[in-house]
Design an enzyme around this catalytic site. Structure first.
Site, PDB file in Angstrom:
ATOM      1  N   ASP A  46       3.136   0.854  30.918  1.00 20.58           N
ATOM      2  CA  ASP A  46       2.292   2.048  30.954  1.00 20.58           C
ATOM      3  C   ASP A  46       3.066   3.344  30.839  1.00 20.58           C
ATOM      4  O   ASP A  46       2.489   4.373  30.513  1.00 20.58           O
ATOM      5  CB  ASP A  46       1.479   2.097  32.261  1.00 20.58           C
ATOM      6  CG  ASP A  46       2.319   2.605  33.419  1.00 20.58           C
ATOM      7  OD1 ASP A  46       1.875   3.534  34.115  1.00 20.58           O
ATOM      8  OD2 ASP A  46       3.428   2.072  33.620  1.00 20.58           O
ATOM      9  N   ASP A  52       8.725   2.656  29.440  1.00 20.49           N
ATOM     10  CA  ASP A  52       8.374   1.370  28.830  1.00 20.49           C
ATOM     11  C   ASP A  52       8.274   1.463  27.307  1.00 20.49           C
ATOM     12  O   ASP A  52       8.204   0.437  26.632  1.00 20.49           O
ATOM     13  CB  ASP A  52       7.026   0.863  29.363  1.00 20.49           C
ATOM     14  CG  ASP A  52       7.008   0.736  30.867  1.00 20.49           C
ATOM     15  OD1 ASP A  52       8.029   0.321  31.428  1.00 20.49           O
ATOM     16  OD2 ASP A  52       5.973   1.073  31.475  1.00 20.49           O
ATOM     17  N   ASP A  56       5.746  -4.740  32.898  1.00 20.00           N
ATOM     18  CA  ASP A  56       6.352  -3.710  33.720  1.00 20.00           C
ATOM     19  C   ASP A  56       5.700  -3.787  35.101  1.00 20.00           C
ATOM     20  O   ASP A  56       4.596  -4.327  35.243  1.00 20.00           O
ATOM     21  CB  ASP A  56       6.107  -2.341  33.082  1.00 20.00           C
ATOM     22  CG  ASP A  56       6.468  -1.207  34.010  1.00 20.00           C
ATOM     23  OD1 ASP A  56       7.614  -1.167  34.485  1.00 20.00           O
ATOM     24  OD2 ASP A  56       5.593  -0.359  34.273  1.00 20.00           O
TER      25      ASP A  56
END
Length: 857
Positions: free
Chosen positions: A752, A756, A522
């Site tokens: 995080d 996600d 990410d």
């Protein structure tokens, strides 16, 4: 994984081809006419759409990973698959099940659940201690399901039932305590009274030894053996209940595992000893073998669990993000607090600055900046006014909104949570290496024991001697060493990870991950810090002080970043360089600004008193006001145009250029003229280049998958170590993209945020940075507490080292067996020496596992 037609497109023509989100009002298609909810999903599908995501192949692969190949599951147990066929009117119920610890447990729980009336399907995962059950709420209640699944030592309860979870933990502790205390009582009797009759202890004189032999052969000796048998019964059936349950499940699903091997050895010694006490004068009893096997394996498993529990306590303070209550406006304009479940479509909700939007809806009044990053991953807040759609779970950072509840009265955040639970409960655990070996080793040991006993009888041995030969083979087969091989090595890995601020939630990490093919990162909060900071400025120190003072009144993240820049000229010089207009600062300079940040209002800097804000006004595209008698405007050039202020071409062009790399440029002016600009951005995380470069050099493909704007990911798409960048992808699209990547090879997801979480749960291995949300940590297999991106490489090193340690332990156990089993089968080794040899082998495994994993690598 979404259901797809043969051509890969979604079943619903009005749904996104990739993630199945609604496409109403969105005109994004590809050359083949496939519709998408956003350009991110279109790009992912364009790159990965040719991957054949065959549901049956996925199901078969997961079953093979679980070690049963589908053969060991009884009729009625549903195969795992994300596109399950749920009858109309059925709903998914999630239960936490205490006691699952292997793939065979999953198959058994699924079988039991699907046997219940009104249940159409079930999917269990020992990785997350979760079972998802699709049920008809009119035919079966949650309480009925809890009673149905509970039994044989399994305890099912609601996921949020802290009391039941604590009860299960207390029972596990009680089993261990009883085993240790009662086991010590049994072993003390053996050491003081029984072993001296087997060996001439040098500290016992001949008279004492004679007395002990006579006592053991008398009626009193029989009573003594009965007492020992009763104590052993407690150890076997109370402390060893989880092991016996695992053995039963293993036998029922026809998938031999380590529990079955341990149980066979322990129960065989127990039954032989009990029969000997009843039918044989002066018997040789081996209750000590039963006690040693059960207690050693239980202690090993408890040690592994306790290390995991201590690790997860590190993340107990992470923020929960779902909303339970909403502020609903009544007909007369008053506000009342109601549960989110009580909201109806069309209800009007008041959401103030700092609060989360409870459900999806439409803004009908107000003007506010909304942070949607928790759901979309977009790092920059979005200005919302009447008529704009508002995402449930997003945060109002500046201003307030009146939101009309959408037609479904649901939250995007809740849908993300449901997707996470679906992926978690559908992601079966893999069978541990020792269990996979046990599928061959257990039948082989049983055959050798039977053949050895039969050969003893055929050669003229007595039935008692034949039973002893068979028993010796079962005992010497080293169930303790094999049983401890995995949990102790895994515990060592968890321990070493914890010392490096890495929390391992799932003990199968060290079994599942060997050589990753793809690592997906990410962007926001993972490759970047996720915090807005002042990273460049082209204005003089005095104007910076005025702008910082004005923005100190704003709650917008961009304004807060500007306000965080120290207003004093001396501090500004130290952080950004001497003189007036300065060149763009490096990343380190941006951190210096943030590190020197001080509140502006009410403080005195090195350059004098803080500026006084005489008036303040917030606009859709910036702020304005009077500071120290000077009119100041900070915002988009359009705000300057609206107010009739002049904007030099060089400022307008510089703002446009800065925006092209995904940062937020803000024009700053006073007294009718835009004199320059400042740039606010999400800072790159230290060590990101080293991390992706190291992974690329090791042969792992690196992909960046983000919900942020494509311009914000330019720096990554231009890096040689990054093979692909997919931007503007929603949470459902991330999970689908990871699912497609998994079909190409082992895929790891690093993220995080809550957005996600579905991708973390869908990946072969999910790694969450510890500063993220509770949902991300819950979905991941590993969390990096100190947000050190370099620890990602350490996770793989620990996994590989733990795998080598497990194989080393098992290798020693099998080498030992290669020598000991033939001796036992030929009658050259009696059960007592077999038990001593077994203990020595277990001690070696414990000693080997206690060593640090990486110190000798």
């Amino acid at each position: 994984m979404s259901a797809t037609r043969d051509d890969g497109s979604a079943d619903d023509p009005a749904a996104c081809t990739l993630c199945e989100l609604p496409t109403e009002g969105v005109d994004v298609t590809d050359d083949d006419g496939n519709r998408f909810c956003c350009t991110g999903c279109r790009d992912v599908y364009g790159a990965l759409g040719d991957v054949d995501v065959d549901a049956d192949a996925v199901r078969e692969r997961r079953r093979a990973d679980a070690g049963d190949g589908g053969a060991g599951v009884e009729d009625g147990a549903p195969a795992d698959d994300g596109d399950r066929d749920v009858p109309d009117g059925h709903e998914a119920t999630y239960l936490e099940v205490d006691g699952m610890h292997c793939a065979t447990c999953e198959a058994f729980i699924e079988t039991v659940a699907t046997d219940a009336e009104g249940v159409s399907g079930a999917s269990a995962s020992y990785v997350t201690d979760t079972v998802r059950i699709d049920r008809d709420p009119d035919a079966v209640t949650v309480e009925d399901l809890t009673e149905t699944v509970s039994g044989l030592g399994y305890s099912a309860y609601a996921r949020d039932d802290a009391f039941s979870r604590r009860q299960a933990s207390n029972m596990a502790t009680a089993r261990l305590a009883a085993g240790v205390l009662v086991g010590m009582a049994v072993m003390l009797q053996y050491i003081v009274l029984i072993y001296p009759t087997y060996f001439a202890f040098p500290f016992y004189d001949e008279r004492t030894l004679t007395y002990l032999n006579e006592a053991m052969a008398s009626t009193s000796g029989t009573y003594f053996f009965i007492v020992i048998g009763v104590l052993t019964t407690i150890v076997l059936f109370f402390t060893g209940k989880p092991i016996l349950r695992g053995a039963y499940v293993s036998a029922r699903t026809r998938s031999p595992n380590m529990d079955l091997l341990v149980a066979i050895a322990a129960v065989s010694a127990y039954l032989y000893s009990t029969l000997a006490v009843i039918f044989v004068e002066s018997p040789s009893i081996y209750y000590d073998v039963t006690v040693a096997i059960i207690v050693i394996v239980t202690v090993g498993n408890h040690y592994e669990d306790s290390v995991k529990d201590r690790a997860t306590e590190l993340l107990s303070e992470v923020t929960a993000v779902q909303v339970d209550d909403a502020r609903r406006l009544t007909a007369d304009g008053d506000a009342e607090s109601v549960a989110v479940e009580a909201l109806d479509p069309g209800d009007r909700l008041l959401v103030r600055a700092g609060e989360r939007v409870p459900v999806d809806g439409e803004a009908v009044d107000g003007d506010a900046a909304v942070d949607e990053s928790v759901v979309t991953g977009e790092s920059l807040p979005v200005r919302k006014v009447a008529g704009d759609a508002v995402v449930g779970g997003s945060v109002v950072t500046d201003g307030s909104l009146t939101v009309a509840v959408g037609p479904d009265a649901t939250s995007s955040l809740d849908r993300v949570a449901e997707l996470v639970y679906d992926l978690q409960s559908g992601n079966h655990g893999v069978q541990k290496l020792a269990d996979r070996l046990a599928t061959v080793f257990v039948p082989a040991v049983l055959v050798i024991a039977v053949v050895a006993a039969g050969a003893s009888l055929a050669l003229g041995g007595s039935p008692t001697n034949a039973m002893l030969v068979g028993l010796t083979v079962l005992i010497v087969s080293c169930p303790c060493a094999l049983g401890l091989a995995t949990p102790l090595a895994v515990a060592a890995g968890i321990r070493d990870a914890l010392e490096r601020s890495i929390v391992v939630f799932d003990d199968t990490v060290f079994e599942r991950i060997r050589d990753a093919d793809t690592v997906v990162f990410d962007k926001t909060g993972t490759l970047t810090t996720g915090e807005m900071r002042l990273i460049d400025r082209r204005i003089d120190d005095d104007l910076l002080r005025l702008a910082a003072a004005l923005e100190s009144r704003s709650a917008h993240p961009v304004g807060q970043a500007i306000a965080a820049a120290r207003s004093a000229a001396g501090a500004a010089d130290a952080a950004l360089g001497e003189g007036g207009a300065t060149p763009a600062v490096a990343d380190g300079g941006a951190e210096a600004v943030d590190g020197e940040a001080e509140p502006v209002d009410g403080e005195t800097g090195e350059g004098g008193d803080a500026p006084a804000v005489e008036s303040f006004e917030s606009h859709a595209r910036g702020v304005s006001g009077v500071v120290d008698g000077v009119e100041v405007v900070v915002g988009h050039p359009d705000l300057f145009d609206e107010r009739g202020w002049s904007v030099p071409d060089e400022v307008r062009e510089a703002v446009a250029d800065a925006r092209d790399v995904g940062r937020v440029p803000v024009a700053v002016g006073r007294d009718g003229v835009a004199e320059g600009f400042v740039v606010v951005g999400d800072e790159l995380r230290d060590g990101w280049e080293e991390t992706v470069t190291a992974l690329d050099r090791s042969g792992v493909e690196v992909i960046v998958l983000t919900g942020d704007d494509e311009r914000a990911a330019t720096v990554f798409s231009e890096h040689d170590a990054v093979s692909s960048v997919f931007a503007g992808v929603p949470p459902e699209g991330k999970a689908e993209a990871v699912g497609r990547l998994k079909e190409r090879g082992v895929t790891v997801m690093v993220g995080d945020g809550t957005n996600d979480a579905p991708a973390l749960a869908a990946a072969d291995l999910g790694i969450a940075l510890g500063g993220g949300t509770a949902m991300a940590a819950d979905a991941a297999d590993v969390a990096i507490v100190d947000d050190d991106l370099g620890s990602v490489a350490t996770v793989f090193e620990l996994a590989r080292a733990a795998g080598r340690r497990v194989k080393g332990n098992i290798g020693w156990a099998f080498c030992y067996n290669a020598v000991a089993i033939p001796l036992a089968a030929t009658g050259l080794l009696n059960p007592l020496f077999a038990a001593v040899a077994m203990g020595a082998s277990s001690l070696l495994v414990v000693t080997n596992s206690s060593r640090a994993l990486l110190s000798d690598e």
